[in-house]
Design a protein around this motif. Structure first.
Motif, PDB file in Angstrom:
ATOM      1  N   ALA A 234       0.886  -1.212   0.039  1.00  0.00           N
ATOM      2  CA  ALA A 234      -0.031  -0.023  -0.253  1.00  0.00           C
ATOM      3  C   ALA A 234       0.730   1.394   0.106  1.00  0.00           C
ATOM      4  CB  ALA A 234      -0.994   0.092   1.271  1.00  0.00           C
ATOM      5  N   LEU A 235       2.206   1.079   0.440  1.00  0.00           N
ATOM      6  CA  LEU A 235       3.153   2.234   0.410  1.00  0.00           C
ATOM      7  C   LEU A 235       2.997   2.869  -0.867  1.00  0.00           C
ATOM      8  CD1 LEU A 235       5.779   1.156   2.880  1.00  0.00           C
ATOM      9  CD2 LEU A 235       3.915   2.619   3.297  1.00  0.00           C
ATOM     10  N   GLU A 236       3.042   2.006  -1.797  1.00  0.00           N
ATOM     11  CA  GLU A 236       3.672   2.378  -3.286  1.00  0.00           C
ATOM     12  C   GLU A 236       2.564   3.851  -3.560  1.00  0.00           C
ATOM     13  OE1 GLU A 236       3.855   0.775  -7.681  1.00  0.00           O
ATOM     14  OE2 GLU A 236       2.482  -0.356  -6.328  1.00  0.00           O
ATOM     15  N   LYS A 237       1.242   3.819  -3.302  1.00  0.00           N
ATOM     16  CA  LYS A 237       0.465   4.782  -3.741  1.00  0.00           C
ATOM     17  C   LYS A 237       0.463   6.000  -3.057  1.00  0.00           C
ATOM     18  CE  LYS A 237      -1.408   1.611  -6.630  1.00  0.00           C
ATOM     19  NZ  LYS A 237      -1.241   1.832  -8.228  1.00  0.00           N
ATOM     20  N   MET A 238       1.197   6.044  -1.849  1.00  0.00           N
ATOM     21  CA  MET A 238       1.389   7.158  -0.932  1.00  0.00           C
ATOM     22  C   MET A 238       2.079   8.223  -1.250  1.00  0.00           C
ATOM     23  SD  MET A 238       1.088   5.156   2.800  1.00  0.00           S
ATOM     24  CE  MET A 238      -0.021   3.871   3.071  1.00  0.00           C
ATOM     25  N   ASN A 239       2.019   9.540  -0.919  1.00  0.00           N
ATOM     26  CA  ASN A 239       2.608  10.734  -1.158  1.00  0.00           C
ATOM     27  C   ASN A 239       3.781  10.458  -0.142  1.00  0.00           C
ATOM     28  OD1 ASN A 239       2.199  11.814   1.366  1.00  0.00           O
ATOM     29  ND2 ASN A 239       0.355  12.850   0.343  1.00  0.00           N
ATOM     30  N   SER A 240       4.981  11.408  -0.240  1.00  0.00           N
ATOM     31  CA  SER A 240       6.092  11.071   0.504  1.00  0.00           C
ATOM     32  C   SER A 240       5.750  10.972   2.097  1.00  0.00           C
ATOM     33  CB  SER A 240       7.304  12.007  -0.173  1.00  0.00           C
ATOM     34  OG  SER A 240       6.935  13.146   0.084  1.00  0.00           O
TER      35      SER A 240
ATOM     36  N   GLU B 206       2.931  10.488   3.841  1.00  0.00           N
ATOM     37  CA  GLU B 206       2.362   9.485   4.187  1.00  0.00           C
ATOM     38  C   GLU B 206       2.925   8.106   4.091  1.00  0.00           C
ATOM     39  OE1 GLU B 206      -1.004   9.742   1.285  1.00  0.00           O
ATOM     40  OE2 GLU B 206      -2.334  10.934   2.536  1.00  0.00           O
ATOM     41  N   ARG B 207       4.006   7.919   3.128  1.00  0.00           N
ATOM     42  CA  ARG B 207       4.720   6.919   3.154  1.00  0.00           C
ATOM     43  C   ARG B 207       5.695   6.543   4.262  1.00  0.00           C
ATOM     44  NH1 ARG B 207       7.795   5.924  -2.509  1.00  0.00           N
ATOM     45  NH2 ARG B 207       5.790   5.298  -3.335  1.00  0.00           N
TER      46      ARG B 207
ATOM     47  N   PHE C 252       5.448   3.663   6.721  1.00  0.00           N
ATOM     48  CA  PHE C 252       6.679   2.739   6.998  1.00  0.00           C
ATOM     49  C   PHE C 252       7.044   2.863   8.347  1.00  0.00           C
ATOM     50  CE2 PHE C 252      11.694   2.713   6.481  1.00  0.00           C
ATOM     51  CZ  PHE C 252      11.630   1.116   6.191  1.00  0.00           C
ATOM     52  N   LEU C 253       6.946   3.872   9.178  1.00  0.00           N
ATOM     53  CA  LEU C 253       7.580   4.150  10.513  1.00  0.00           C
ATOM     54  C   LEU C 253       6.571   2.944  11.321  1.00  0.00           C
ATOM     55  CD1 LEU C 253       8.286   7.774  11.184  1.00  0.00           C
ATOM     56  CD2 LEU C 253       9.999   5.828  10.856  1.00  0.00           C
TER      57      LEU C 253
END
Length: 291
Positions: free
Chosen positions: A139-145, A147-148, A152-153
């Motif tokens: 799901a991280l792929e579609k997020m802006n930097s 949100e990603r 990730f944290l």
């Protein structure tokens, strides 16, 4: 004689980000089929499929995908090839202090700091953790930097709290701080990777390492926690596991193609290593092959 030297991989963060995030479709990640290392910690999610897991002195065969966290400067190979059968692979890489030493020392980051210490020898996550965290990594792929980063944290925090894990180099891999040791052991690992189907004598491998046989034996055991003979046998047995799952060839042929020259010894070693005979192992992977 040509000896493949280890590679210090140089990694650049994704544009506009403090860490690197790369998603590969199916088995397109063909860049790291050799032993390599880098100062960045690496989180890898392989969605589905089966293949070799080679991290430090740990060698095993994974099925139903993989979720692994690799410590800084820990030698490893890539995890997918044309036989893996995975849907995709996500590789995330970050320096241990990728948000800055001051922020990483804050109490809110304590779980992540502990995780980074625990993954020095490599961690493999299983069960529900692999399934749930794998979906969140995708799901991280579609997020802006921004949100990603937050996502990730949160993933790293959850991994520290998870109990579904295996330490891959339980006795420690004692060379993270010494790049010279990394270079030497990587030369050994790459040589085994290239020549495991042939006999490899201690004299031969000691010579390649620039050491006497007794010095090499002490050095290798100190670094990996295993004798060199034990390491080579494990490498051959994992290769045999891979062939049993992927190739429609007889078990005798697999024995010799994996570097064993005695079928009885191969059968005995395989059963000791996996708890199953080669034919049982193949049948349990539901491979429709008749030996």
């Amino acid at each position: 004689m040509s000896i493949k030297k280890p590679a210090l991989e140089v990694i650049n963060p994704t544009f506009g980000s403090s860490f690197s995030f790369i998603k590969y479709d199916e088995n397109q990640n063909q860049n790291t089929s050799y032993w390599h290392y880098h100062p960045e910690i690496e989180l890898v999610y392989v969605k589905g499929g089966a293949g070799k897991r080679q991290i430090g002195s740990h060698i095993s065969y994974y099925t139903e995908g993989d979720l692994i966290l690799i410590g800084s400067n820990l030698p490893h190979c890539g995890f997918t090839d044309k036989f893996t059968g995975n849907e995709n692979e996500v590789v995330i890489q970050m320096l241990p202090d990728f948000l800055g030493a001051e922020l990483m020392s804050k109490p809110e980051m304590n779980n992540i700091s502990l995780l980074f210490k625990r993954c020095k020898g490599g961690l493999a996550f299983n069960g529900k953790t692999k399934e749930i965290i794998g979906t969140r990594i995708e799901a991280l792929e579609k997020m802006n930097s921004f949100e990603r980063l937050l996502g990730f944290l949160s993933i790293l925090n959850e991994l520290q709290l998870s109990e579904d894990y295996q330490i891959l180099n339980a006795e420690g891999f004692s060379m993270q701080a010494d790049v010279q040791d990394n270079d030497r052991i990587n030369i050994v690992f790459n040589y085994v990777k290239t020549h495991f189907q042939q006999q490899i004598t201690l004299e031969e491998i000691a010579n390649i390492s620039g050491m006497t046989v007794p010095s090499f034996c002490r050095y290798f055991k100190q670094i990996t926690g295993k004798t060199f003979t034990h390491f080579v046998n494990e490498y051959r047995l994992v290769h045999a596991s891979k062939l049993l799952a992927e190739k429609p060839i007889g078990i005798t042929e697999i024995c010799f193609e994996s570097g064993f020259n005695n079928f009885s010894y191969f059968n005995k070693s395989f059963k000791k290593f996996t708890g199953k005979s080669p034919s049982q192992y193949r049948n349990e992977l539901k491979t429709v092959i008749e030996d």
